[in-house]
Design an enzyme around this catalytic site. Structure first.
Site, short mmCIF file in Angstrom:
data_model
loop_
_atom_site.label_atom_id
_atom_site.label_comp_id
_atom_site.label_asym_id
_atom_site.label_seq_id
_atom_site.Cartn_x
_atom_site.Cartn_y
_atom_site.Cartn_z
N LYS A 21 0.88 -1.12 0.06
CA LYS A 21 -0.09 -0.02 0.03
C LYS A 21 0.89 1.18 -0.03
O LYS A 21 1.75 1.50 1.02
CB LYS A 21 -0.56 -0.22 1.35
CG LYS A 21 -1.98 1.18 1.32
CD LYS A 21 -2.79 1.03 2.51
CE LYS A 21 -3.62 2.08 2.77
NZ LYS A 21 -4.76 2.69 1.91
N THR A 24 -2.87 6.62 0.06
CA THR A 24 -3.94 6.61 0.91
C THR A 24 -4.91 7.62 0.40
O THR A 24 -4.49 8.90 -0.05
CB THR A 24 -3.65 6.67 2.43
OG1 THR A 24 -4.93 6.89 3.24
CG2 THR A 24 -3.05 8.18 2.73
N GLU A 74 -3.31 0.80 -3.50
CA GLU A 74 -3.88 0.71 -2.28
C GLU A 74 -3.99 -0.83 -2.00
O GLU A 74 -4.58 -1.40 -0.92
CB GLU A 74 -5.21 1.16 -2.46
CG GLU A 74 -5.56 2.63 -2.45
CD GLU A 74 -5.68 3.19 -0.87
OE1 GLU A 74 -5.35 2.46 0.12
OE2 GLU A 74 -6.11 4.40 -0.68
#
Length: 103
Positions: A21, A24, A74
């Site tokens: 990831k 954000t 993500e």
């Protein structure tokens, strides 16, 4: 005022630590960071610190503009990403993509 820390749901901790990831998506209130800034990262649920990140970039993005590339960053599929965003930010169209690296 710049954020002094950032939180993530515990379910994202391993993806962040592994480097899977790398972005954000946040609302306007959580978009106040700048490239180069270093932030401590804690869990949303218990405020437990688990790493520091360095901000690479912050860019506005609309929910309808999200692509498979965003979803990959993500570590999700695009339908999963849209579902998570709808759960966290119901009815919100304007988001901010914060790119980061774990230190």
């Amino acid at each position: 005022m710049l954020l002094s820390k950032i939180t993530f749901f515990e379910r994202f901790e391993q993806d962040i630590l592994s480097g899977a990831k790398t972005i954000t998506l946040r609302d306007e209130t959580e978009s106040h960071v700048v490239a180069g800034q270093i932030l401590p990262v804690s869990t949303f649920e218990t405020d437990r610190w688990f790493c520091d990140i360095q901000i690479i970039d912050v860019m506005p993005v609309k929910l309808t503009e999200l692509t498979d590339v965003h979803a990959e960053q993500e570590n999700m599929t695009l339908p999963q990403l849209r579902s998570v965003i709808a759960e966290i930010y119901p009815g919100l169209e304007q988001l901010y993509m914060i790119s980061f690296v774990v230190l």
